[in-house]
Scaffold this motif. Structure first.
Motif, short mmCIF file in Angstrom:
data_model
loop_
_atom_site.label_atom_id
_atom_site.label_comp_id
_atom_site.label_asym_id
_atom_site.label_seq_id
_atom_site.Cartn_x
_atom_site.Cartn_y
_atom_site.Cartn_z
N ALA A 196 0.83 -1.21 0.00
CA ALA A 196 0.00 0.00 0.00
C ALA A 196 0.86 1.26 0.00
N CYS A 197 2.00 1.20 0.67
CA CYS A 197 2.90 2.36 0.69
C CYS A 197 3.56 2.57 -0.67
N ILE A 198 3.86 1.48 -1.36
CA ILE A 198 4.50 1.58 -2.66
C ILE A 198 3.50 2.03 -3.72
N HIS A 199 2.33 1.43 -3.72
CA HIS A 199 1.29 1.76 -4.71
C HIS A 199 -0.06 1.59 -4.04
N PRO A 200 -0.78 2.69 -3.73
CA PRO A 200 -2.04 2.63 -2.98
C PRO A 200 -3.09 1.71 -3.59
N GLN A 201 -3.04 1.48 -4.89
CA GLN A 201 -4.07 0.66 -5.52
C GLN A 201 -3.82 -0.83 -5.28
N VAL A 202 -2.59 -1.20 -4.95
CA VAL A 202 -2.23 -2.60 -4.78
C VAL A 202 -2.51 -3.08 -3.36
N GLY A 203 -2.30 -2.22 -2.38
CA GLY A 203 -2.42 -2.61 -0.98
C GLY A 203 -3.83 -2.93 -0.55
N GLY A 204 -3.98 -3.31 0.71
CA GLY A 204 -5.23 -3.77 1.31
C GLY A 204 -6.51 -3.19 0.76
N SER A 205 -6.96 -2.08 1.28
CA SER A 205 -8.18 -1.46 0.75
C SER A 205 -7.73 -0.43 -0.28
N ALA A 206 -7.93 -0.74 -1.52
CA ALA A 206 -7.40 0.09 -2.60
C ALA A 206 -8.04 1.47 -2.61
N VAL A 207 -7.24 2.47 -2.88
CA VAL A 207 -7.71 3.85 -2.94
C VAL A 207 -8.65 4.03 -4.13
N SER B 183 -10.44 1.68 -5.94
CA SER B 183 -10.93 0.32 -6.13
C SER B 183 -11.99 0.21 -7.22
N LEU B 184 -12.57 1.32 -7.67
CA LEU B 184 -13.61 1.24 -8.68
C LEU B 184 -13.04 0.92 -10.07
N SER B 185 -11.77 1.19 -10.25
CA SER B 185 -11.14 0.96 -11.54
C SER B 185 -10.66 -0.48 -11.63
N LYS B 186 -10.87 -1.11 -12.79
CA LYS B 186 -10.44 -2.49 -12.99
C LYS B 186 -8.97 -2.56 -13.38
N LYS B 187 -8.45 -1.52 -14.03
CA LYS B 187 -7.07 -1.57 -14.47
C LYS B 187 -6.16 -0.97 -13.40
N VAL B 188 -4.90 -1.35 -13.46
CA VAL B 188 -3.91 -0.79 -12.54
C VAL B 188 -3.51 0.59 -13.04
N LEU B 189 -3.61 1.56 -12.18
CA LEU B 189 -3.31 2.94 -12.54
C LEU B 189 -1.87 3.27 -12.22
N SER B 190 -1.32 4.21 -12.94
CA SER B 190 0.02 4.71 -12.62
C SER B 190 -0.09 5.58 -11.38
N MET B 191 1.06 5.86 -10.76
CA MET B 191 1.03 6.71 -9.56
C MET B 191 0.50 8.10 -9.89
N ALA B 192 0.78 8.61 -11.09
CA ALA B 192 0.26 9.92 -11.49
C ALA B 192 -1.26 9.89 -11.58
N GLU B 193 -1.82 8.79 -12.10
CA GLU B 193 -3.28 8.65 -12.20
C GLU B 193 -3.91 8.51 -10.81
N VAL B 194 -3.23 7.78 -9.92
CA VAL B 194 -3.72 7.65 -8.55
C VAL B 194 -3.72 9.02 -7.89
N LEU B 195 -2.63 9.77 -8.08
CA LEU B 195 -2.53 11.12 -7.50
C LEU B 195 -3.62 12.04 -8.05
N ASP B 196 -3.85 11.98 -9.34
CA ASP B 196 -4.92 12.79 -9.94
C ASP B 196 -6.28 12.44 -9.33
N GLY B 197 -6.53 11.16 -9.12
CA GLY B 197 -7.78 10.72 -8.50
C GLY B 197 -7.91 11.22 -7.08
N LEU B 198 -6.82 11.16 -6.31
CA LEU B 198 -6.84 11.65 -4.94
C LEU B 198 -7.07 13.16 -4.88
#
Length: 100
Positions: free
Chosen positions: A27-38, A40-55
């Motif tokens: 979860a610390c390395i990539h929030p989408q991979v860890g326990g409760s995904a940040v 989680s609605l997306s089926k594909k693995v997002l890049s860190m930039a995409e995760v950041l944009d979502g946050l």
């Protein structure tokens, strides 16, 4: 430390503890991979930039929602001040609401 070793055994053993630590590291390395995904609605693995944009989008939406509640509260307080005949206070509260 014996106390720590005993607590590990009480939780369900070393394997369960190591698995929990693995999930935390993921979860610390990539929030989408860890326990409760940040994201989680997306089926594909997002890049860190995409995760950041979502946050950032989520935080912006939350701030806008809180600002709406704040302005509505100011308008309500101004209306109550107007009912009580406190005209200057009501005008100040309405001005404060308009500032936002």
């Amino acid at each position: 430390d014996e106390a720590f070793a005993e607590s590990v055994r009480c939780v369900g053993g070393t394997k369960a503890t190591l698995y929990s630590l693995l999930r935390l590291r993921q979860a610390c390395i990539h929030p989408q991979v860890g326990g409760s995904a940040v994201m989680s609605l997306s089926k594909k693995v997002l890049s860190m930039a995409e995760v950041l944009d979502g946050l950032i989008a989520k935080a912006r939406t939350e701030c806008e929602d809180f600002l709406r509640v704040y302005v509505a509260s100011l308008n309500g307080l101004a209306a109550l001040a107007q009912i009580d005949g406190e005209w200057q206070s009501a005008a100040d509260l309405y001005r404060e609401a308009l500032r936002w």
